[in-house]
Design a protein around this motif. Structure first.
Motif, PDB file in Angstrom:
ATOM      1  N   LEU A   1       0.790  -1.254  -0.022  1.00 23.38           N
ATOM      2  CA  LEU A   1       0.084   0.006   0.009  1.00 23.38           C
ATOM      3  C   LEU A   1       0.796   1.214  -0.012  1.00 23.38           C
ATOM      4  O   LEU A   1       1.813   1.369   0.846  1.00 23.38           O
ATOM      5  N   GLN A   2       0.643   2.045  -1.009  1.00 24.22           N
ATOM      6  CA  GLN A   2       1.386   3.406  -1.005  1.00 24.22           C
ATOM      7  C   GLN A   2       0.330   4.479  -0.462  1.00 24.22           C
ATOM      8  O   GLN A   2      -0.650   4.681  -0.819  1.00 24.22           O
ATOM      9  N   SER A   3       0.820   5.305   0.376  1.00 24.62           N
ATOM     10  CA  SER A   3       0.199   6.482   0.872  1.00 24.62           C
ATOM     11  C   SER A   3       0.304   7.708   0.422  1.00 24.62           C
ATOM     12  O   SER A   3       1.831   8.100   0.402  1.00 24.62           O
ATOM     13  N   PHE A   4      -0.396   8.727   0.133  1.00 26.40           N
ATOM     14  CA  PHE A   4      -0.159   9.824  -0.433  1.00 26.40           C
ATOM     15  C   PHE A   4      -0.313  11.090   0.199  1.00 26.40           C
ATOM     16  O   PHE A   4      -0.199  12.297  -0.209  1.00 26.40           O
ATOM     17  N   GLY A   5      -1.190  11.004   1.319  1.00 27.77           N
ATOM     18  CA  GLY A   5      -1.903  12.060   1.774  1.00 27.77           C
ATOM     19  C   GLY A   5      -2.954  12.594   1.081  1.00 27.77           C
ATOM     20  O   GLY A   5      -3.867  11.828   0.569  1.00 27.77           O
TER      21      GLY A   5
ATOM     22  N   ILE B   1       4.457  16.132  -5.927  1.00 28.64           N
ATOM     23  CA  ILE B   1       4.997  15.081  -6.844  1.00 28.64           C
ATOM     24  C   ILE B   1       3.944  15.123  -8.063  1.00 28.64           C
ATOM     25  O   ILE B   1       2.725  15.469  -7.547  1.00 28.64           O
ATOM     26  N   VAL B   2       4.182  15.337  -9.532  1.00 25.86           N
ATOM     27  CA  VAL B   2       2.964  15.404 -10.338  1.00 25.86           C
ATOM     28  C   VAL B   2       3.344  14.046 -11.397  1.00 25.86           C
ATOM     29  O   VAL B   2       4.383  13.712 -11.774  1.00 25.86           O
TER      30      VAL B   2
ATOM     31  N   ILE C   1       7.317  13.649 -11.930  1.00 23.85           N
ATOM     32  CA  ILE C   1       8.377  14.927 -11.824  1.00 23.85           C
ATOM     33  C   ILE C   1       7.853  15.543 -10.373  1.00 23.85           C
ATOM     34  O   ILE C   1       6.870  15.768 -10.008  1.00 23.85           O
ATOM     35  N   ARG C   2       9.017  16.025  -9.903  1.00 26.37           N
ATOM     36  CA  ARG C   2       8.654  16.763  -8.525  1.00 26.37           C
ATOM     37  C   ARG C   2       9.436  18.054  -8.335  1.00 26.37           C
ATOM     38  O   ARG C   2      10.189  18.208  -9.369  1.00 26.37           O
ATOM     39  N   GLY C   3       8.682  18.884  -7.896  1.00 31.08           N
ATOM     40  CA  GLY C   3       9.379  20.427  -7.795  1.00 31.08           C
ATOM     41  C   GLY C   3       8.541  21.023  -6.733  1.00 31.08           C
ATOM     42  O   GLY C   3       7.341  20.751  -6.537  1.00 31.08           O
ATOM     43  N   ILE C   4       8.908  22.563  -6.872  1.00 27.82           N
ATOM     44  CA  ILE C   4       8.123  23.324  -6.016  1.00 27.82           C
ATOM     45  C   ILE C   4       6.993  23.944  -7.250  1.00 27.82           C
ATOM     46  O   ILE C   4       7.214  24.593  -7.980  1.00 27.82           O
ATOM     47  N   LEU C   5       5.823  24.043  -6.532  1.00 24.70           N
ATOM     48  CA  LEU C   5       4.692  24.504  -7.318  1.00 24.70           C
ATOM     49  C   LEU C   5       4.766  26.002  -7.370  1.00 24.70           C
ATOM     50  O   LEU C   5       4.589  26.672  -6.351  1.00 24.70           O
ATOM     51  N   GLN C   6       5.054  26.789  -8.533  1.00 24.08           N
ATOM     52  CA  GLN C   6       5.053  28.252  -8.416  1.00 24.08           C
ATOM     53  C   GLN C   6       3.787  28.989  -9.078  1.00 24.08           C
ATOM     54  O   GLN C   6       3.575  29.880  -8.949  1.00 24.08           O
TER      55      GLN C   6
ATOM     56  N   PRO D   1       0.507  16.799  -3.280  1.00 22.15           N
ATOM     57  CA  PRO D   1       1.102  18.190  -2.484  1.00 22.15           C
ATOM     58  C   PRO D   1       1.607  17.875  -1.084  1.00 22.15           C
ATOM     59  O   PRO D   1       2.359  18.741  -0.975  1.00 22.15           O
ATOM     60  N   SER D   2       1.726  16.629  -0.565  1.00 24.74           N
ATOM     61  CA  SER D   2       2.074  16.456   0.729  1.00 24.74           C
ATOM     62  C   SER D   2       3.169  15.713   0.720  1.00 24.74           C
ATOM     63  O   SER D   2       3.392  14.494   1.549  1.00 24.74           O
ATOM     64  N   VAL D   3       4.393  16.073   0.072  1.00 21.73           N
ATOM     65  CA  VAL D   3       5.897  15.329   0.246  1.00 21.73           C
ATOM     66  C   VAL D   3       6.365  16.062   1.505  1.00 21.73           C
ATOM     67  O   VAL D   3       6.427  17.183   1.777  1.00 21.73           O
ATOM     68  N   ASP D   4       6.798  14.861   2.232  1.00 17.81           N
ATOM     69  CA  ASP D   4       7.530  15.288   3.393  1.00 17.81           C
ATOM     70  C   ASP D   4       8.899  15.302   3.554  1.00 17.81           C
ATOM     71  O   ASP D   4       9.557  14.536   2.613  1.00 17.81           O
TER      72      ASP D   4
END
Lengths: 75, 75, 75, 75, 75, 75, 75
Positions: free
Chosen positions: E54-58, G19-20, G28-33, G72-75
């Motif tokens: 199971l992958q969790s995303f929030g 993460i998109v 792709i991962r990055g800061i959403l501007q 949007p919830s990458v920690d």
């Protein structure tokens, strides 16, 4: 001379057969009897070559989003 | 004579069966009972040939974006 | 008699189960409880046959662009 | 200097041949005679290289949604 | 009782998890926190089963055009 | 700082080359000379690496629906 | 609490990386501007893992129709 795409279709109406190339590789030939802004087409005396033999449809309404190109200059 | 695509559909209503060719290679035959500007179709007495045998549907509502062409001239 | 596609959906509401054929080959059956102009559908008591066994969903909201056809005449 | 995409098409009208790259890998060359906002194109003296030999179409109406890019600078 | 598709989404907000089936075979589960007319969705506590784990995303924002169906009745 | 997607395109006009990633795996590099709301693009001095060698196009009009992403920060 | 999809994007601006997930399996991962109603996105410090190594893009404009989901919830 500049000519809008739909203008060319207008000039091809009820003349020599046009060739319509469809997505997926099919190619249909017939007399263009009508069209609209979506490039929905009405072909009369429509024919398609399927595995070497000619299938005849009579009238055909082709949904425009299947069209790749229309070639009005068949001799 | 010039004829708009939807006009042809109008003339085909409630007459001889039409053939509807769908993306993905399916082909359905039935009496055209209705349509709208998206080419959504209502077919009555709809039938599809699946692996050599005929499947009957009764009434069928086909979403227009699946349509490749409609052939109203089945004899 | 001429009948618009959405009119047929209206007549199928809350009656016998309809069959919904989806792009990609899936087929879902259920009671039609609602729809909108995009052919987004609400099915109640929805069921799908997956590898020979029946999966039950309860209520299901199907996005209209996945629909190939809807068959309202299941007996 | 900033130039809108359709402005470039306008400057390419009736000049040297353009190359039109289509989805699915096809590439057609011809004189651009017209276009519209959907990037529907009219090509005159259209040609396509098919398996090493050149097929000539005369006039061609290409439906815009098939276009990947248009290269107006063929020398 | 007749219920519009978006009305069902409205009733599913902030309740039991929904299952979202996506084109390409992915299936994501989570609490529905929001949606819009395109069926863009906001899922909270989103989870996807990937290769048995199971992958969790929030929180997850799903673009509506990927959705096949939404099943709000997970027990 | 918040920046709208088309605003970024505006800032990238006529500067260092941008990389445009297209559906189907193609990648084209060039000076961005123009764009519109559909992300139709005008590239000048456009180049594509094909099987290890560099193909040059001069000016290129790319239809926006082929674009995956545009990277304006090539050094 | 109910939250519209674009509202969530708004709250994710200029914070922790998002993460998109893109159609075709890219991530792709990055800061959403920035973003717009089509879910066109501006990512800063964008990165993609390609065959085990990390490719850096700087700023990236992603065309919205490629997006499957945004997390949007990458920690």
């Amino acid at each position: 001379m500049t000519r809008r795409p739909l203008e060319i279709l207008d000039q091809a109406l009820n003349r020599k057969p046009v060739i319509v190339s469809l997505k997926g590789g099919r190619e249909i030939r017939g007399i263009l009897q009508g069209y609209d802004v979506h490039m929905n087409l009405v072909l009369d005396k429509a024919e398609e070559e399927v595995e070497g033999s000619l299938q005849s449809f009579g009238t055909l309404i082709i949904r425009g989003d299947n069209v790749i190109y229309i070639s009005p200059s068949v001799d």
